[in-house]
Design a protein around this motif. Sequence first.
Motif, PDB file in Angstrom:
ATOM      1  N   SER A   1       0.770  -1.127   0.057  1.00  0.00           N
ATOM      2  CA  SER A   1       0.029  -0.090  -0.002  1.00  0.00           C
ATOM      3  C   SER A   1       0.808   1.177   0.016  1.00  0.00           C
ATOM      4  O   SER A   1       0.571   2.339  -0.586  1.00  0.00           O
ATOM      5  CB  SER A   1      -1.015  -0.016   1.132  1.00  0.00           C
ATOM      6  OG  SER A   1      -0.129   0.112   2.271  1.00  0.00           O
ATOM      7  N   ARG A   2       2.077   1.261   0.571  1.00  0.00           N
ATOM      8  CA  ARG A   2       2.840   2.472   0.790  1.00  0.00           C
ATOM      9  C   ARG A   2       4.446   2.096   0.534  1.00  0.00           C
ATOM     10  O   ARG A   2       5.176   2.335   1.330  1.00  0.00           O
ATOM     11  CB  ARG A   2       2.681   3.056   2.010  1.00  0.00           C
ATOM     12  CG  ARG A   2       1.399   3.607   2.458  1.00  0.00           C
ATOM     13  CD  ARG A   2       1.171   4.131   3.644  1.00  0.00           C
ATOM     14  NE  ARG A   2      -0.386   4.635   3.721  1.00  0.00           N
ATOM     15  CZ  ARG A   2      -0.781   5.073   5.125  1.00  0.00           C
ATOM     16  NH1 ARG A   2      -0.104   5.068   6.148  1.00  0.00           N
ATOM     17  NH2 ARG A   2      -1.932   5.116   5.260  1.00  0.00           N
ATOM     18  N   PRO A   3       4.568   1.634  -0.807  1.00  0.00           N
ATOM     19  CA  PRO A   3       6.003   1.010  -0.955  1.00  0.00           C
ATOM     20  C   PRO A   3       7.084   2.386  -0.944  1.00  0.00           C
ATOM     21  O   PRO A   3       8.223   1.990  -0.636  1.00  0.00           O
ATOM     22  CB  PRO A   3       5.885   0.474  -2.310  1.00  0.00           C
ATOM     23  CG  PRO A   3       4.797   1.129  -2.889  1.00  0.00           C
ATOM     24  CD  PRO A   3       3.695   1.458  -1.797  1.00  0.00           C
ATOM     25  N   GLU A   4       6.625   3.376  -1.241  1.00  0.00           N
ATOM     26  CA  GLU A   4       7.577   4.351  -1.287  1.00  0.00           C
ATOM     27  C   GLU A   4       8.146   4.814   0.319  1.00  0.00           C
ATOM     28  O   GLU A   4       9.270   5.160   0.321  1.00  0.00           O
ATOM     29  CB  GLU A   4       6.970   5.714  -1.875  1.00  0.00           C
ATOM     30  CG  GLU A   4       6.018   6.449  -0.877  1.00  0.00           C
ATOM     31  CD  GLU A   4       4.590   5.879  -0.833  1.00  0.00           C
ATOM     32  OE1 GLU A   4       3.912   6.101  -0.291  1.00  0.00           O
ATOM     33  OE2 GLU A   4       4.411   4.718  -1.624  1.00  0.00           O
ATOM     34  N   GLN A   5       7.603   4.289   1.180  1.00  0.00           N
ATOM     35  CA  GLN A   5       8.198   4.486   2.639  1.00  0.00           C
ATOM     36  C   GLN A   5       9.219   3.453   2.988  1.00  0.00           C
ATOM     37  O   GLN A   5       9.704   3.603   4.143  1.00  0.00           O
ATOM     38  CB  GLN A   5       7.021   4.531   3.635  1.00  0.00           C
ATOM     39  CG  GLN A   5       6.205   5.861   3.313  1.00  0.00           C
ATOM     40  CD  GLN A   5       5.087   5.798   4.307  1.00  0.00           C
ATOM     41  OE1 GLN A   5       3.769   5.667   3.859  1.00  0.00           O
ATOM     42  NE2 GLN A   5       5.322   6.125   5.598  1.00  0.00           N
ATOM     43  N   TYR A   6       9.475   2.381   2.207  1.00  0.00           N
ATOM     44  CA  TYR A   6      10.450   1.461   2.620  1.00  0.00           C
ATOM     45  C   TYR A   6      11.710   1.756   2.242  1.00  0.00           C
ATOM     46  O   TYR A   6      11.788   1.853   0.947  1.00  0.00           O
ATOM     47  CB  TYR A   6       9.926  -0.089   2.086  1.00  0.00           C
ATOM     48  CG  TYR A   6      10.568  -1.168   2.501  1.00  0.00           C
ATOM     49  CD1 TYR A   6      11.013  -1.484   3.643  1.00  0.00           C
ATOM     50  CD2 TYR A   6      11.559  -1.877   1.443  1.00  0.00           C
ATOM     51  CE1 TYR A   6      11.698  -2.332   4.154  1.00  0.00           C
ATOM     52  CE2 TYR A   6      12.384  -3.070   1.904  1.00  0.00           C
ATOM     53  CZ  TYR A   6      12.306  -3.220   3.222  1.00  0.00           C
ATOM     54  OH  TYR A   6      13.135  -4.288   3.835  1.00  0.00           O
ATOM     55  N   GLU A   7      12.552   1.856   3.114  1.00  0.00           N
ATOM     56  CA  GLU A   7      13.973   2.124   2.977  1.00  0.00           C
ATOM     57  C   GLU A   7      14.790   1.093   3.871  1.00  0.00           C
ATOM     58  O   GLU A   7      15.013   1.505   4.836  1.00  0.00           O
ATOM     59  CB  GLU A   7      14.212   3.472   3.641  1.00  0.00           C
ATOM     60  CG  GLU A   7      13.684   4.737   2.665  1.00  0.00           C
ATOM     61  CD  GLU A   7      13.952   6.169   3.181  1.00  0.00           C
ATOM     62  OE1 GLU A   7      14.694   6.196   4.195  1.00  0.00           O
ATOM     63  OE2 GLU A   7      13.398   7.197   2.623  1.00  0.00           O
ATOM     64  N   ALA A   8      14.692   0.062   3.000  1.00  0.00           N
ATOM     65  CA  ALA A   8      15.409  -1.153   3.927  1.00  0.00           C
ATOM     66  C   ALA A   8      16.435  -0.933   4.732  1.00  0.00           C
ATOM     67  O   ALA A   8      17.419  -0.267   4.328  1.00  0.00           O
ATOM     68  CB  ALA A   8      15.915  -2.192   2.815  1.00  0.00           C
ATOM     69  N   PRO A   9      16.634  -1.506   6.018  1.00  0.00           N
ATOM     70  CA  PRO A   9      15.467  -2.126   6.556  1.00  0.00           C
ATOM     71  C   PRO A   9      14.479  -1.227   7.388  1.00  0.00           C
ATOM     72  O   PRO A   9      13.585  -2.011   8.235  1.00  0.00           O
ATOM     73  CB  PRO A   9      16.128  -3.038   7.746  1.00  0.00           C
ATOM     74  CG  PRO A   9      17.336  -2.128   8.162  1.00  0.00           C
ATOM     75  CD  PRO A   9      17.820  -1.286   7.042  1.00  0.00           C
ATOM     76  N   LEU A  10      14.312  -0.084   7.141  1.00  0.00           N
ATOM     77  CA  LEU A  10      13.503   0.745   7.863  1.00  0.00           C
ATOM     78  C   LEU A  10      12.373   1.312   7.110  1.00  0.00           C
ATOM     79  O   LEU A  10      12.131   1.199   5.768  1.00  0.00           O
ATOM     80  CB  LEU A  10      14.260   2.089   8.348  1.00  0.00           C
ATOM     81  CG  LEU A  10      15.447   1.657   9.245  1.00  0.00           C
ATOM     82  CD1 LEU A  10      16.282   2.883   9.505  1.00  0.00           C
ATOM     83  CD2 LEU A  10      14.970   0.926  10.690  1.00  0.00           C
ATOM     84  N   ARG A  11      11.185   1.803   7.664  1.00  0.00           N
ATOM     85  CA  ARG A  11      10.129   2.426   7.191  1.00  0.00           C
ATOM     86  C   ARG A  11      10.436   3.963   7.445  1.00  0.00           C
ATOM     87  O   ARG A  11      10.470   4.145   8.658  1.00  0.00           O
ATOM     88  CB  ARG A  11       8.878   2.008   7.645  1.00  0.00           C
ATOM     89  CG  ARG A  11       8.241   0.834   6.892  1.00  0.00           C
ATOM     90  CD  ARG A  11       6.763   0.525   7.455  1.00  0.00           C
ATOM     91  NE  ARG A  11       5.866   1.721   6.793  1.00  0.00           N
ATOM     92  CZ  ARG A  11       5.498   2.061   5.823  1.00  0.00           C
ATOM     93  NH1 ARG A  11       5.896   1.416   4.750  1.00  0.00           N
ATOM     94  NH2 ARG A  11       4.514   2.843   5.467  1.00  0.00           N
ATOM     95  N   ARG A  12      10.256   4.836   6.221  1.00  0.00           N
ATOM     96  CA  ARG A  12      10.110   6.128   6.553  1.00  0.00           C
ATOM     97  C   ARG A  12       9.001   6.687   6.961  1.00  0.00           C
ATOM     98  O   ARG A  12       7.886   6.324   6.525  1.00  0.00           O
ATOM     99  CB  ARG A  12      10.675   6.765   5.232  1.00  0.00           C
ATOM    100  CG  ARG A  12      10.820   8.350   5.390  1.00  0.00           C
ATOM    101  CD  ARG A  12      11.380   8.948   3.961  1.00  0.00           C
ATOM    102  NE  ARG A  12      10.673   8.272   2.903  1.00  0.00           N
ATOM    103  CZ  ARG A  12       9.573   8.730   2.280  1.00  0.00           C
ATOM    104  NH1 ARG A  12       8.784   9.612   3.206  1.00  0.00           N
ATOM    105  NH2 ARG A  12       8.876   8.087   1.359  1.00  0.00           N
ATOM    106  N   ILE A  13       9.017   7.657   8.035  1.00  0.00           N
ATOM    107  CA  ILE A  13       7.940   8.226   8.428  1.00  0.00           C
ATOM    108  C   ILE A  13       7.630   9.626   7.662  1.00  0.00           C
ATOM    109  O   ILE A  13       8.723  10.317   7.495  1.00  0.00           O
ATOM    110  CB  ILE A  13       8.077   8.953   9.888  1.00  0.00           C
ATOM    111  CG1 ILE A  13       8.289   7.865  10.991  1.00  0.00           C
ATOM    112  CG2 ILE A  13       6.599   9.862  10.375  1.00  0.00           C
ATOM    113  CD1 ILE A  13       7.271   6.777  11.052  1.00  0.00           C
ATOM    114  N   PRO A  14       6.797   9.836   6.623  1.00  0.00           N
ATOM    115  CA  PRO A  14       6.602  10.725   5.563  1.00  0.00           C
ATOM    116  C   PRO A  14       6.717  12.153   6.452  1.00  0.00           C
ATOM    117  O   PRO A  14       6.085  12.345   7.568  1.00  0.00           O
ATOM    118  CB  PRO A  14       5.305  10.544   5.046  1.00  0.00           C
ATOM    119  CG  PRO A  14       4.394   9.487   5.843  1.00  0.00           C
ATOM    120  CD  PRO A  14       5.223   8.971   6.767  1.00  0.00           C
ATOM    121  N   ALA A  15       7.387  13.045   5.653  1.00  0.00           N
ATOM    122  CA  ALA A  15       7.522  14.354   6.300  1.00  0.00           C
ATOM    123  C   ALA A  15       6.365  14.920   5.974  1.00  0.00           C
ATOM    124  O   ALA A  15       5.316  14.637   4.989  1.00  0.00           O
ATOM    125  CB  ALA A  15       8.529  15.058   5.317  1.00  0.00           C
TER     126      ALA A  15
END
Length: 166
Positions: A129-143
């Motif tokens: 659903s929100r692949p753009e937030q995946y920055e392996a191995p973390l998930r980015r909290i959108p700004a």
Amino acid sequence: MLLHVLVPAYRSRSPAKAPTVHEADLDDALTRNELARAILATESLEEAEQYSREICGYLEIDYERNKASWLGSQPEQKLDPEGTLLQLDQFEADARSRGITHTTFRRITEALGLDGKQRQDLRALLLSSRPEQYEAPLRRIPAGPAAAPPKSAADPHLRYKPGRPW
């Protein structure tokens, strides 16, 4: 003798910061750390745990055991994608308001009150659903501004509660 301590990057609030290795003299470190001196002579994990309780007043392993027990005692529920994403929006708004830029799937799982068995379902949902937030191995909290959560996120049946102790 030197002591090397690796500080993982995910503990940092800066996504650009890489893991850091700190070097210290072992004797100097032992002089400054009562717990380190006490556990040098231990022969078992149980002895080391007891020293930690006596010297520090707590034990991180106890905290993790209690948390695992609590998560394991929760009734198993099927992951509700819509409700989960609403809870995630609230979690992200809370994290963003505290300056947090990245998190782990494990932390999201815990914050949403899901058990370890549901982590893979949550991971699959978020990656799809929100692949753009995946920055392996973390998930980015959108700004962006810490917006108020959607009205339906105020539903008392949602499990995410801001300010959970973990």
